[in-house]
Design an enzyme around this catalytic site. Structure first.
Site, short mmCIF file in Angstrom:
data_model
loop_
_atom_site.label_atom_id
_atom_site.label_comp_id
_atom_site.label_asym_id
_atom_site.label_seq_id
_atom_site.Cartn_x
_atom_site.Cartn_y
_atom_site.Cartn_z
N CYS B 51 12.57 78.70 50.34
CA CYS B 51 12.64 77.58 49.45
C CYS B 51 12.22 77.90 48.01
CB CYS B 51 12.35 76.25 49.81
SG CYS B 51 10.53 75.98 49.64
N ASP B 53 8.52 78.44 46.75
CA ASP B 53 6.90 78.66 46.74
C ASP B 53 6.50 78.48 48.18
OD1 ASP B 53 7.39 78.62 43.90
OD2 ASP B 53 6.87 76.82 43.65
N CYS B 78 5.78 80.94 41.05
CA CYS B 78 5.95 81.14 39.60
C CYS B 78 4.31 80.82 38.90
CB CYS B 78 7.07 80.59 39.01
SG CYS B 78 6.80 78.61 39.12
N CYS B 125 6.47 72.22 41.48
CA CYS B 125 5.57 73.28 41.69
C CYS B 125 4.19 72.91 42.06
CB CYS B 125 5.41 74.41 40.62
SG CYS B 125 7.05 75.30 40.38
#
Lengths: 386, 214
Positions: B51, B53, B78, B125
Protein backbone atom coordinates in the site's frame (compact mmCIF):
# COMPACT_ATOMS: atom_id res chain seq x y z
CA UNK A 1 22.38 26.47 -5.81
CA UNK A 2 25.90 25.15 -6.13
CA UNK A 3 25.07 22.41 -8.61
CA UNK A 4 22.07 22.41 -10.87
CA UNK A 5 21.86 19.19 -12.80
CA UNK A 6 18.58 18.91 -14.64
CA UNK A 7 17.78 15.30 -15.49
CA UNK A 8 14.05 15.58 -16.11
CA UNK A 9 13.96 16.37 -19.85
CA UNK A 10 11.06 13.94 -20.34
CA UNK A 11 8.99 16.28 -18.15
CA UNK A 12 9.97 19.40 -20.03
CA UNK A 13 12.96 21.07 -21.67
CA UNK A 14 14.25 24.63 -21.60
CA UNK A 15 13.63 26.65 -24.76
CA UNK A 16 16.57 26.65 -27.16
CA UNK A 17 17.85 30.26 -27.50
CA UNK A 18 17.44 30.01 -31.30
CA UNK A 19 13.78 29.06 -30.80
CA UNK A 20 13.29 31.91 -28.36
CA UNK A 21 14.86 34.31 -30.84
CA UNK A 22 12.60 33.14 -33.66
CA UNK A 23 9.51 33.63 -31.49
CA UNK A 24 10.28 37.10 -30.13
CA UNK A 25 9.06 39.32 -33.00
CA UNK A 26 5.67 37.61 -32.87
CA UNK A 27 5.03 38.82 -29.33
CA UNK A 28 5.64 42.45 -30.18
CA UNK A 29 5.92 44.08 -33.64
CA UNK A 30 4.42 41.11 -35.52
CA UNK A 31 1.52 40.76 -33.11
CA UNK A 32 -1.32 40.66 -35.64
CA UNK A 33 -4.26 38.30 -35.72
CA UNK A 34 -3.72 35.89 -38.64
CA UNK A 35 -7.43 36.15 -39.50
CA UNK A 36 -7.22 39.91 -40.17
CA UNK A 37 -7.03 40.97 -43.80
CA UNK A 38 -4.75 43.99 -43.36
CA UNK A 39 -0.96 43.68 -43.58
CA UNK A 40 -0.20 43.24 -39.87
CA UNK A 41 -2.56 40.28 -39.85
CA UNK A 42 -1.19 38.82 -43.07
CA UNK A 43 2.39 38.95 -41.75
CA UNK A 44 1.29 36.64 -38.92
CA UNK A 45 -0.73 34.49 -41.35
CA UNK A 46 2.28 34.02 -43.64
CA UNK A 47 4.47 33.13 -40.70
CA UNK A 48 2.19 30.36 -39.45
CA UNK A 49 1.68 28.96 -42.95
CA UNK A 50 5.45 28.89 -43.42
CA UNK A 51 5.74 27.10 -40.07
CA UNK A 52 3.06 24.61 -41.14
CA UNK A 53 4.98 23.85 -44.33
CA UNK A 54 8.24 23.31 -42.41
CA UNK A 55 6.53 20.93 -39.99
CA UNK A 56 4.82 19.09 -42.85
CA UNK A 57 8.14 18.65 -44.66
CA UNK A 58 9.78 17.08 -41.62
CA UNK A 59 6.87 14.66 -41.12
CA UNK A 60 6.63 13.86 -44.84
CA UNK A 61 3.09 15.23 -44.79
CA UNK A 62 1.01 17.85 -46.58
CA UNK A 63 0.63 21.26 -44.93
CA UNK A 64 -3.14 20.72 -44.85
CA UNK A 65 -2.60 17.70 -42.64
CA UNK A 66 -0.99 19.71 -39.82
CA UNK A 67 -3.29 21.12 -37.11
CA UNK A 68 -1.75 23.33 -34.45
CA UNK A 69 -3.24 22.82 -30.99
CA UNK A 70 -2.38 23.84 -27.44
CA UNK A 71 -0.04 21.01 -26.46
CA UNK A 72 0.23 17.24 -26.38
CA UNK A 73 -2.75 16.59 -24.11
CA UNK A 74 -5.08 18.56 -26.34
CA UNK A 75 -3.72 16.84 -29.43
CA UNK A 76 -4.35 13.38 -27.90
CA UNK A 77 -7.85 14.42 -26.84
CA UNK A 78 -8.68 15.72 -30.31
CA UNK A 79 -7.40 12.52 -31.94
CA UNK A 80 -9.32 10.17 -29.68
CA UNK A 81 -12.63 11.97 -29.18
CA UNK A 82 -12.54 13.34 -32.72
CA UNK A 83 -12.06 9.99 -34.46
CA UNK A 84 -14.38 8.12 -32.07
CA UNK A 85 -17.25 10.56 -32.62
CA UNK A 86 -16.80 10.72 -36.39
CA UNK A 87 -16.82 6.93 -36.74
CA UNK A 88 -19.30 5.75 -34.13
CA UNK A 89 -21.80 4.77 -36.79
CA UNK A 90 -19.26 2.15 -37.94
CA UNK A 91 -18.47 0.78 -34.52
CA UNK A 92 -17.58 1.69 -30.97
CA UNK A 93 -14.44 -0.32 -30.29
CA UNK A 94 -11.03 1.26 -29.58
CA UNK A 95 -7.66 -0.41 -28.99
CA UNK A 96 -4.89 1.16 -26.94
CA UNK A 97 -2.21 -0.05 -24.52
CA UNK A 98 -1.91 -0.18 -20.75
CA UNK A 99 1.15 2.07 -20.73
CA UNK A 100 -0.24 5.09 -22.59
CA UNK A 101 0.01 8.57 -21.15
CA UNK A 102 -3.04 9.70 -19.18
CA UNK A 103 -3.78 12.11 -22.04
CA UNK A 104 -4.77 8.99 -24.01
CA UNK A 105 -6.02 6.72 -21.19
CA UNK A 106 -8.38 9.22 -19.59
CA UNK A 107 -10.16 10.14 -22.85
CA UNK A 108 -10.57 6.38 -23.47
CA UNK A 109 -12.06 5.95 -19.99
CA UNK A 110 -14.41 8.83 -20.67
CA UNK A 111 -15.48 7.20 -23.95
CA UNK A 112 -16.22 3.97 -22.08
CA UNK A 113 -18.67 5.97 -19.97
CA UNK A 114 -20.23 7.20 -23.21
CA UNK A 115 -20.83 3.66 -24.45
CA UNK A 116 -17.60 2.84 -26.28
CA UNK A 117 -15.64 -0.32 -25.62
CA UNK A 118 -11.87 -0.11 -25.12
CA UNK A 119 -9.32 -2.93 -25.21
CA UNK A 120 -6.16 -2.13 -23.24
CA UNK A 121 -3.34 -4.27 -24.61
CA UNK A 122 -0.92 -5.41 -21.88
CA UNK A 123 2.82 -5.08 -22.41
CA UNK A 124 5.57 -7.65 -22.12
CA UNK A 125 7.92 -7.58 -19.08
CA UNK A 126 10.26 -5.26 -20.99
CA UNK A 127 7.49 -2.71 -21.56
CA UNK A 128 6.93 -3.38 -25.25
CA UNK A 129 3.56 -3.91 -26.93
CA UNK A 130 3.37 -7.11 -28.99
CA UNK A 131 1.97 -6.17 -32.44
CA UNK A 132 0.38 -9.65 -32.67
CA UNK A 133 -1.74 -8.88 -29.62
CA UNK A 134 -2.92 -5.66 -31.21
CA UNK A 135 -3.74 -7.54 -34.40
CA UNK A 136 -5.66 -10.21 -32.49
CA UNK A 137 -7.69 -7.58 -30.65
CA UNK A 138 -8.95 -6.02 -33.89
CA UNK A 139 -12.64 -6.51 -34.64
CA UNK A 140 -15.03 -5.48 -37.37
CA UNK A 141 -16.28 -2.65 -35.15
CA UNK A 142 -12.78 -1.34 -34.24
CA UNK A 143 -12.63 2.33 -35.25
CA UNK A 144 -9.33 3.48 -33.74
CA UNK A 145 -6.00 2.11 -32.58
CA UNK A 146 -3.81 4.39 -30.44
CA UNK A 147 -0.37 3.15 -29.36
CA UNK A 148 2.37 5.52 -28.21
CA UNK A 149 5.64 5.80 -30.15
CA UNK A 150 7.88 5.87 -27.06
CA UNK A 151 6.91 5.62 -23.42
CA UNK A 152 7.49 8.68 -21.27
CA UNK A 153 8.34 6.79 -18.09
CA UNK A 154 10.38 3.75 -19.02
CA UNK A 155 11.43 4.93 -22.49
CA UNK A 156 10.42 1.82 -24.40
CA UNK A 157 10.10 2.30 -28.17
CA UNK A 158 7.00 0.60 -29.58
CA UNK A 159 6.92 -1.24 -32.94
CA UNK A 160 4.46 1.26 -34.38
CA UNK A 161 5.39 0.79 -38.06
CA UNK A 162 4.40 -2.86 -37.72
CA UNK A 163 1.15 -2.02 -35.93
CA UNK A 164 0.50 0.73 -38.48
CA UNK A 165 0.85 -1.68 -41.39
CA UNK A 166 -1.77 -4.00 -39.89
CA UNK A 167 -4.14 -1.09 -39.25
CA UNK A 168 -3.72 0.04 -42.84
CA UNK A 169 -4.60 -3.42 -44.16
CA UNK A 170 -7.70 -3.49 -41.97
CA UNK A 171 -8.65 0.11 -42.77
CA UNK A 172 -8.56 1.17 -39.11
CA UNK A 173 -7.30 4.70 -38.29
CA UNK A 174 -4.01 4.55 -36.34
CA UNK A 175 -2.91 7.27 -33.90
CA UNK A 176 0.39 7.55 -32.07
CA UNK A 177 1.47 9.87 -29.26
CA UNK A 178 5.00 10.82 -30.34
CA UNK A 179 5.61 13.46 -27.66
CA UNK A 180 8.75 11.72 -26.39
CA UNK A 181 9.96 10.72 -29.85
CA UNK A 182 10.71 14.07 -31.49
CA UNK A 183 14.46 14.67 -31.63
CA UNK A 184 15.14 11.00 -30.92
CA UNK A 185 13.27 8.91 -33.51
CA UNK A 186 12.32 9.33 -37.20
CA UNK A 187 8.90 10.96 -37.63
CA UNK A 188 8.00 10.17 -41.25
CA UNK A 189 4.27 9.45 -41.20
CA UNK A 190 4.28 7.30 -44.35
CA UNK A 191 7.12 5.04 -43.21
CA UNK A 192 5.37 4.61 -39.86
CA UNK A 193 1.96 4.04 -41.54
CA UNK A 194 0.30 6.65 -39.35
CA UNK A 195 -3.06 8.33 -39.77
CA UNK A 196 -2.71 10.60 -36.76
CA UNK A 197 0.32 11.71 -34.75
CA UNK A 198 0.66 13.86 -31.63
CA UNK A 199 3.77 15.98 -30.98
CA UNK A 200 4.26 18.78 -28.48
CA UNK A 201 6.72 21.63 -28.25
CA UNK A 202 7.83 21.49 -24.66
CA UNK A 203 9.73 18.18 -24.84
CA UNK A 204 11.95 19.29 -27.71
CA UNK A 205 13.35 22.63 -26.50
CA UNK A 206 10.30 24.47 -27.82
CA UNK A 207 7.63 26.43 -25.96
CA UNK A 208 4.97 24.96 -23.68
CA UNK A 209 1.31 25.14 -24.62
CA UNK A 210 1.78 24.31 -28.30
CA UNK A 211 1.47 21.01 -30.10
CA UNK A 212 0.48 19.42 -33.35
CA UNK A 213 -1.99 16.81 -34.44
CA UNK A 214 -1.09 15.35 -37.81
CA UNK A 215 -4.27 14.11 -39.54
CA UNK A 216 -3.86 12.12 -42.76
CA UNK A 217 -6.06 13.40 -45.56
CA UNK A 218 -9.29 11.44 -45.70
CA UNK A 219 -9.33 10.48 -42.01
CA UNK A 220 -12.82 10.95 -40.59
CA UNK A 221 -12.55 13.21 -37.54
CA UNK A 222 -14.77 15.78 -35.84
CA UNK A 223 -13.65 18.81 -33.83
CA UNK A 224 -14.04 18.82 -30.04
CA UNK A 225 -14.12 22.61 -29.72
CA UNK A 226 -16.24 25.14 -31.56
CA UNK A 227 -16.15 28.85 -32.15
CA UNK A 228 -14.05 29.78 -35.18
CA UNK A 229 -12.76 28.92 -38.62
CA UNK A 230 -9.12 28.53 -37.61
CA UNK A 231 -7.13 25.35 -38.34
CA UNK A 232 -9.79 24.15 -40.76
CA UNK A 233 -12.31 24.35 -37.91
CA UNK A 234 -10.46 21.50 -36.17
CA UNK A 235 -9.00 23.87 -33.56
CA UNK A 236 -10.95 27.12 -33.36
CA UNK A 237 -9.55 30.15 -31.54
CA UNK A 238 -6.96 32.77 -32.47
CA UNK A 239 -3.72 31.01 -33.29
CA UNK A 240 -0.84 31.04 -30.81
CA UNK A 241 1.47 32.67 -33.36
CA UNK A 242 4.71 32.82 -31.33
CA UNK A 243 4.04 29.27 -30.12
CA UNK A 244 3.57 27.99 -33.66
CA UNK A 245 6.75 29.71 -34.88
CA UNK A 246 8.62 28.30 -31.88
CA UNK A 247 7.25 24.81 -32.45
CA UNK A 248 8.37 24.73 -36.09
CA UNK A 249 11.83 26.05 -35.23
CA UNK A 250 12.21 23.56 -32.37
CA UNK A 251 11.16 20.63 -34.54
CA UNK A 252 13.56 21.70 -37.27
CA UNK A 253 16.47 21.92 -34.80
CA UNK A 254 15.51 18.61 -33.17
CA UNK A 255 15.49 16.91 -36.56
CA UNK A 256 18.86 18.43 -37.57
CA UNK A 257 20.65 17.18 -34.47
CA UNK A 258 18.65 13.96 -34.07
CA UNK A 259 21.10 11.33 -35.29
CA UNK A 260 24.25 12.79 -33.78
CA UNK A 261 22.63 13.64 -30.45
CA UNK A 262 21.01 10.21 -30.18
CA UNK A 263 24.38 8.48 -30.48
CA UNK A 264 25.88 10.75 -27.81
CA UNK A 265 22.94 10.24 -25.42
CA UNK A 266 22.83 6.46 -25.92
CA UNK A 267 26.46 6.26 -24.77
CA UNK A 268 25.74 8.38 -21.70
CA UNK A 269 22.54 6.43 -20.96
CA UNK A 270 24.23 3.05 -21.16
CA UNK A 271 27.10 4.27 -19.01
CA UNK A 272 24.70 5.57 -16.36
CA UNK A 273 22.58 2.41 -16.30
CA UNK A 274 25.64 0.17 -16.10
CA UNK A 275 27.24 2.18 -13.31
CA UNK A 276 24.05 2.44 -11.22
CA UNK A 277 23.51 -1.32 -11.45
CA UNK A 278 27.16 -1.94 -10.55
CA UNK A 279 27.57 0.56 -7.74
CA UNK A 280 24.26 0.10 -5.93
CA UNK A 281 22.98 -3.30 -4.79
CA UNK A 282 19.30 -4.25 -5.09
CA UNK A 283 18.44 -2.07 -8.09
CA UNK A 284 16.31 -3.16 -11.06
CA UNK A 285 16.19 -1.62 -14.54
CA UNK A 286 12.67 -0.76 -15.72
CA UNK A 287 12.03 -1.12 -19.44
CA UNK A 288 14.05 -2.60 -22.26
CA UNK A 289 17.83 -2.35 -22.55
CA UNK A 290 17.87 -1.87 -26.35
CA UNK A 291 14.45 -0.64 -27.53
CA UNK A 292 14.82 2.43 -25.35
CA UNK A 293 14.84 6.20 -25.86
CA UNK A 294 18.41 7.51 -25.95
CA UNK A 295 17.77 9.81 -22.98
CA UNK A 296 15.88 7.49 -20.61
CA UNK A 297 17.24 5.87 -17.47
CA UNK A 298 14.62 4.32 -15.18
CA UNK A 299 15.50 2.09 -12.26
CA UNK A 300 13.79 0.88 -9.11
CA UNK A 301 15.84 1.16 -5.96
CA UNK A 302 14.41 -1.47 -3.65
CA UNK A 303 13.63 -0.88 0.04
CA UNK A 304 13.25 2.87 -0.36
CA UNK A 305 10.59 5.20 -1.70
CA UNK A 306 10.99 7.48 -4.70
CA UNK A 307 9.80 10.80 -3.33
CA UNK A 308 12.24 10.63 -0.42
CA UNK A 309 15.00 9.88 -2.93
CA UNK A 310 13.98 12.81 -5.16
CA UNK A 311 14.03 15.30 -2.29
CA UNK A 312 17.47 14.16 -1.16
CA UNK A 313 18.74 14.44 -4.73
CA UNK A 314 17.16 17.89 -5.02
CA UNK A 315 19.17 18.97 -1.96
CA UNK A 316 22.28 18.11 -3.98
CA UNK A 317 21.02 20.06 -6.99
CA UNK A 318 19.81 17.08 -9.03
CA UNK A 319 16.32 17.13 -10.61
CA UNK A 320 14.71 13.78 -11.49
CA UNK A 321 11.28 12.17 -11.21
CA UNK A 322 9.65 9.07 -9.75
CA UNK A 323 6.76 6.71 -10.39
CA UNK A 324 6.09 6.45 -6.68
CA UNK A 325 2.54 7.00 -5.49
CA UNK A 326 3.87 9.72 -3.22
CA UNK A 327 4.74 11.92 -6.19
CA UNK A 328 1.37 11.56 -7.87
CA UNK A 329 -1.90 13.17 -6.93
CA UNK A 330 -3.42 9.80 -6.17
CA UNK A 331 -2.20 7.06 -3.88
CA UNK A 332 -1.46 4.75 -6.77
CA UNK A 333 2.05 4.29 -8.08
CA UNK A 334 2.88 4.49 -11.79
CA UNK A 335 0.50 2.46 -13.95
CA UNK A 336 3.40 1.94 -16.37
CA UNK A 337 5.72 0.22 -13.87
CA UNK A 338 2.81 -1.90 -12.62
CA UNK A 339 2.00 -2.86 -16.25
CA UNK A 340 5.52 -4.34 -16.50
CA UNK A 341 4.31 -6.89 -13.95
CA UNK A 342 6.24 -5.29 -11.07
CA UNK A 343 4.83 -4.95 -7.56
CA UNK A 344 3.73 -1.74 -5.82
CA UNK A 345 6.83 -2.04 -3.68
CA UNK A 346 9.10 -1.93 -6.76
CA UNK A 347 7.07 0.86 -8.37
CA UNK A 348 7.38 3.00 -5.22
CA UNK A 349 11.15 2.87 -5.51
CA UNK A 350 11.30 3.84 -9.18
CA UNK A 351 13.32 6.82 -10.31
CA UNK A 352 13.67 8.28 -13.78
CA UNK A 353 16.61 10.32 -15.00
CA UNK A 354 15.97 11.79 -18.45
CA UNK A 355 19.03 13.23 -20.13
CA UNK A 356 19.17 16.16 -22.52
CA UNK A 357 21.27 18.43 -24.72
CA UNK A 358 23.04 20.03 -21.77
CA UNK A 359 23.86 16.73 -20.03
CA UNK A 360 27.57 15.90 -19.85
CA UNK A 361 29.48 12.88 -18.60
CA UNK A 362 30.61 15.08 -15.71
CA UNK A 363 26.97 15.54 -14.68
CA UNK A 364 26.39 11.80 -14.77
CA UNK A 365 29.56 11.17 -12.75
CA UNK A 366 28.36 13.68 -10.15
CA UNK A 367 25.04 11.79 -9.82
CA UNK A 368 26.87 8.47 -9.67
CA UNK A 369 28.98 9.84 -6.81
CA UNK A 370 26.02 11.17 -4.83
CA UNK A 371 23.39 8.49 -5.43
CA UNK A 372 24.90 5.51 -3.55
CA UNK A 373 25.33 7.58 -0.39
CA UNK A 374 21.73 8.84 -0.49
CA UNK A 375 20.46 5.29 -1.08
CA UNK A 376 22.51 4.05 1.91
CA UNK A 377 21.11 6.80 4.15
CA UNK A 378 17.51 6.10 3.16
CA UNK A 379 17.95 2.35 3.49
CA UNK A 380 19.14 2.96 7.06
CA UNK A 381 15.78 4.61 7.75
CA UNK A 382 13.79 1.81 6.12
CA UNK A 383 12.46 -1.14 8.14
CA UNK A 384 12.49 -3.36 5.06
CA UNK A 385 15.41 -5.57 4.15
CA UNK A 386 14.95 -8.01 1.34
CA UNK B 1 8.29 39.35 -3.58
CA UNK B 2 10.50 37.04 -5.60
CA UNK B 3 8.62 35.28 -8.43
CA UNK B 4 10.16 31.94 -7.50
CA UNK B 5 8.91 32.09 -3.94
CA UNK B 6 6.26 29.59 -2.98
CA UNK B 7 2.92 31.29 -2.35
CA UNK B 8 0.90 28.12 -2.19
CA UNK B 9 -0.12 27.81 1.44
CA UNK B 10 -3.49 26.11 1.08
CA UNK B 11 -2.19 22.56 1.18
CA UNK B 12 -2.78 21.82 -2.48
CA UNK B 13 0.84 22.14 -3.63
CA UNK B 14 4.01 20.25 -2.92
CA UNK B 15 5.52 22.64 -0.44
CA UNK B 16 6.82 21.11 2.77
CA UNK B 17 7.25 23.23 5.88
CA UNK B 18 10.74 23.86 7.27
CA UNK B 19 9.77 21.59 10.16
CA UNK B 20 9.04 18.68 7.77
CA UNK B 21 12.32 19.27 5.95
CA UNK B 22 14.24 19.39 9.23
CA UNK B 23 12.89 16.02 10.33
CA UNK B 24 13.25 14.48 6.87
CA UNK B 25 16.84 15.52 6.33
CA UNK B 26 17.88 14.92 9.95
CA UNK B 27 15.52 12.33 11.45
CA UNK B 28 15.44 12.12 15.27
CA UNK B 29 15.45 8.86 17.27
CA UNK B 30 16.07 6.68 14.26
CA UNK B 31 16.95 3.10 15.29
CA UNK B 32 20.56 2.76 14.28
CA UNK B 33 21.31 -0.42 16.23
CA UNK B 34 20.56 -3.90 14.95
CA UNK B 35 16.81 -4.41 15.56
CA UNK B 36 17.57 -8.00 16.63
CA UNK B 37 19.67 -6.90 19.59
CA UNK B 38 17.85 -3.71 20.59
CA UNK B 39 16.00 -4.47 23.81
CA UNK B 40 12.58 -2.90 23.45
CA UNK B 41 9.65 -3.21 25.86
CA UNK B 42 7.19 -2.99 23.00
CA UNK B 43 7.33 -3.20 19.20
CA UNK B 44 4.72 -1.99 16.72
CA UNK B 45 4.64 -2.70 12.99
CA UNK B 46 2.04 -1.15 10.68
CA UNK B 47 1.43 -0.69 6.98
CA UNK B 48 2.54 -2.85 4.09
CA UNK B 49 4.90 -2.23 1.22
CA UNK B 50 2.03 -2.99 -1.14
CA UNK B 51 0.00 0.00 0.00
CA UNK B 52 2.98 2.29 0.26
CA UNK B 53 4.19 3.25 3.69
CA UNK B 54 5.51 0.91 6.32
CA UNK B 55 6.57 1.78 9.81
CA UNK B 56 8.20 -0.03 12.70
CA UNK B 57 8.45 1.43 16.19
CA UNK B 58 10.36 0.24 19.24
CA UNK B 59 9.61 1.72 22.71
CA UNK B 60 11.21 1.47 26.11
CA UNK B 61 8.98 2.22 29.08
CA UNK B 62 9.75 3.72 32.48
CA UNK B 63 7.52 1.44 34.62
CA UNK B 64 7.57 3.73 37.65
CA UNK B 65 6.39 6.83 35.84
CA UNK B 66 4.37 4.70 33.38
CA UNK B 67 5.89 6.85 30.65
CA UNK B 68 7.83 6.43 27.44
CA UNK B 69 11.58 6.46 28.00
CA UNK B 70 12.74 5.77 24.46
CA UNK B 71 10.98 5.69 21.11
CA UNK B 72 12.96 4.41 18.14
CA UNK B 73 11.65 3.82 14.64
CA UNK B 74 12.24 3.00 10.99
CA UNK B 75 9.99 4.02 8.08
CA UNK B 76 9.61 3.03 4.43
CA UNK B 77 7.88 5.95 2.82
CA UNK B 78 8.05 9.45 1.48
CA UNK B 79 9.43 12.54 3.16
CA UNK B 80 6.23 13.27 5.09
CA UNK B 81 5.98 9.70 6.39
CA UNK B 82 9.58 9.89 7.60
CA UNK B 83 9.11 13.36 9.12
CA UNK B 84 5.83 12.31 10.79
CA UNK B 85 7.46 9.39 12.56
CA UNK B 86 10.46 11.46 13.54
CA UNK B 87 8.40 14.27 15.05
CA UNK B 88 6.13 11.81 16.86
CA UNK B 89 9.16 10.15 18.45
CA UNK B 90 10.27 13.59 19.61
CA UNK B 91 6.83 14.42 21.04
CA UNK B 92 6.65 11.30 23.19
CA UNK B 93 10.22 11.41 24.51
CA UNK B 94 10.77 15.14 25.24
CA UNK B 95 10.55 16.58 28.78
CA UNK B 96 11.47 13.28 30.40
CA UNK B 97 8.99 11.20 28.40
CA UNK B 98 5.23 11.28 27.88
CA UNK B 99 2.86 9.31 30.09
CA UNK B 100 1.51 6.28 28.27
CA UNK B 101 -2.13 7.27 28.73
CA UNK B 102 -1.37 10.64 27.19
CA UNK B 103 0.63 9.08 24.35
CA UNK B 104 -2.35 6.88 23.51
CA UNK B 105 -4.41 10.00 22.95
CA UNK B 106 -2.10 11.48 20.28
CA UNK B 107 -4.06 11.97 17.06
CA UNK B 108 -2.78 12.43 13.50
CA UNK B 109 -3.84 16.09 13.66
CA UNK B 110 -1.45 16.64 16.61
CA UNK B 111 1.41 15.32 14.49
CA UNK B 112 0.41 17.46 11.50
CA UNK B 113 0.17 20.57 13.71
CA UNK B 114 3.58 19.92 15.17
CA UNK B 115 4.97 19.67 11.61
CA UNK B 116 3.41 23.08 10.82
CA UNK B 117 1.02 21.35 8.42
CA UNK B 118 1.32 18.83 5.59
CA UNK B 119 0.04 19.09 2.01
CA UNK B 120 -3.51 17.63 1.86
CA UNK B 121 -2.50 14.59 -0.15
CA UNK B 122 0.08 13.76 2.50
CA UNK B 123 -2.20 13.72 5.54
CA UNK B 124 -2.54 9.94 5.35
CA UNK B 125 1.23 9.64 5.92
CA UNK B 126 0.81 11.02 9.44
CA UNK B 127 -1.78 8.39 10.32
CA UNK B 128 0.62 5.48 10.34
CA UNK B 129 2.73 7.12 13.07
CA UNK B 130 0.09 7.11 15.77
CA UNK B 131 -1.04 3.64 14.69
CA UNK B 132 2.52 2.32 15.02
CA UNK B 133 2.89 3.93 18.44
CA UNK B 134 -0.39 2.42 19.65
CA UNK B 135 0.67 -0.98 18.33
CA UNK B 136 3.98 -0.69 20.21
CA UNK B 137 2.23 0.33 23.43
CA UNK B 138 -0.26 -2.54 23.10
CA UNK B 139 2.68 -4.88 22.61
CA UNK B 140 4.21 -3.51 25.83
CA UNK B 141 0.90 -4.08 27.67
CA UNK B 142 0.88 -7.65 26.44
CA UNK B 143 4.48 -8.33 27.43
CA UNK B 144 4.09 -6.70 30.87
CA UNK B 145 0.89 -8.60 31.70
CA UNK B 146 -1.36 -5.56 31.54
CA UNK B 147 -3.74 -7.03 28.99
CA UNK B 148 -6.68 -5.09 30.44
CA UNK B 149 -5.10 -1.87 29.15
CA UNK B 150 -4.87 -3.05 25.52
CA UNK B 151 -6.93 -0.89 23.22
CA UNK B 152 -8.67 -2.92 20.60
CA UNK B 153 -9.17 -1.18 17.29
CA UNK B 154 -11.04 -3.84 15.41
CA UNK B 155 -12.72 -3.00 12.16
CA UNK B 156 -16.51 -2.93 12.28
CA UNK B 157 -18.53 -3.90 9.24
CA UNK B 158 -20.63 -0.94 8.17
CA UNK B 159 -21.99 -2.22 4.87
CA UNK B 160 -23.16 -5.79 5.36
CA UNK B 161 -23.99 -6.46 1.71
CA UNK B 162 -20.55 -5.61 0.37
CA UNK B 163 -18.59 -6.36 3.59
CA UNK B 164 -17.09 -2.87 3.92
CA UNK B 165 -15.63 -1.83 7.28
CA UNK B 166 -15.22 1.54 8.99
CA UNK B 167 -11.46 1.20 8.44
CA UNK B 168 -11.95 1.04 4.68
CA UNK B 169 -14.10 4.14 4.82
CA UNK B 170 -11.44 5.86 6.92
CA UNK B 171 -8.78 4.94 4.33
CA UNK B 172 -10.97 6.28 1.52
CA UNK B 173 -11.40 9.63 3.30
CA UNK B 174 -7.64 9.79 3.84
CA UNK B 175 -7.16 9.31 0.13
CA UNK B 176 -9.24 12.43 -0.39
CA UNK B 177 -12.60 10.82 -1.16
CA UNK B 178 -14.73 13.31 0.72
CA UNK B 179 -18.24 12.67 -0.59
CA UNK B 180 -20.53 9.66 -0.25
CA UNK B 181 -20.37 9.06 -4.01
CA UNK B 182 -16.56 9.07 -4.05
CA UNK B 183 -16.32 6.77 -1.03
CA UNK B 184 -18.90 4.49 -2.60
CA UNK B 185 -16.97 4.32 -5.87
CA UNK B 186 -13.81 3.40 -3.97
CA UNK B 187 -15.23 0.89 -1.46
CA UNK B 188 -18.45 -0.26 -3.19
CA UNK B 189 -20.31 0.37 0.09
CA UNK B 190 -24.05 0.76 -0.22
CA UNK B 191 -24.14 -0.52 -3.81
CA UNK B 192 -26.53 -3.36 -2.97
CA UNK B 193 -29.36 -2.57 -0.52
CA UNK B 194 -28.10 0.91 0.38
CA UNK B 195 -29.35 0.77 3.97
CA UNK B 196 -25.94 1.80 5.33
CA UNK B 197 -25.91 5.21 3.61
CA UNK B 198 -26.72 7.35 6.71
CA UNK B 199 -24.08 5.53 8.78
CA UNK B 200 -21.45 5.89 6.03
CA UNK B 201 -22.22 9.59 5.63
CA UNK B 202 -21.82 10.10 9.36
CA UNK B 203 -18.46 8.31 9.32
CA UNK B 204 -17.24 10.43 6.40
CA UNK B 205 -18.09 13.60 8.34
CA UNK B 206 -16.36 12.23 11.43
CA UNK B 207 -13.13 11.34 9.59
CA UNK B 208 -13.14 14.63 7.65
CA UNK B 209 -13.27 16.49 10.94
CA UNK B 210 -10.61 14.27 12.46
CA UNK B 211 -8.08 14.55 9.63
CA UNK B 212 -8.81 17.73 7.76
CA UNK B 213 -10.61 19.75 10.45
CA UNK B 214 -13.48 20.60 8.14
Amino acid sequence: MENNIYLDHAATTPIDPRVYEAMQPYFTEKFGNPSSIYQTGQIARNAIERARLEVANILGALPDEIIFVAGGTESDNLAIFGVARANQHKGKHIITSKIEHHAVLHPCEQLEKEGFEVTYIPVEKNGIVDPEKVKNAMRDDTILVSIMYANNEVGTIQPIAKIGRTCKKRGIPFHTDACQASGALPLNVDKLHLDLMTINGSKMYGPKGIGVLYIRKGTAIKPIMFGGEQEKKMRPGTENVPGIIGFAKALQLAEESREKESVRLCDLRDYMIREILTRIPKVELNGDLIQRLPNNVNVSVLEIEGEALLLRLDMKGISASSGSACTSGSLDPSHVILALGKTHFVAHGSIRFSLGKSTTKKDIDYVLDILPKIVDDLRAISPITI
Amino acid sequence: MNDDQNINQDGSGWAYSDKVKEHFFDPKNLLKEDPETYKADGVGYVGSPACGDMMKMWIKVDPIMDSIAECKWRTFGCASAIASTSVLSEMVTENGGMEIDKALRIRPQDIVDRLSGLPDRKIHCSVLGDKALRAAINDYFRKSKQEHRIIKDEAKVVCKCMDVTDHEIEDAVLEGKLTYEEVQQKTKCGTACGACKPRVEKLIEQYKLQYFGE
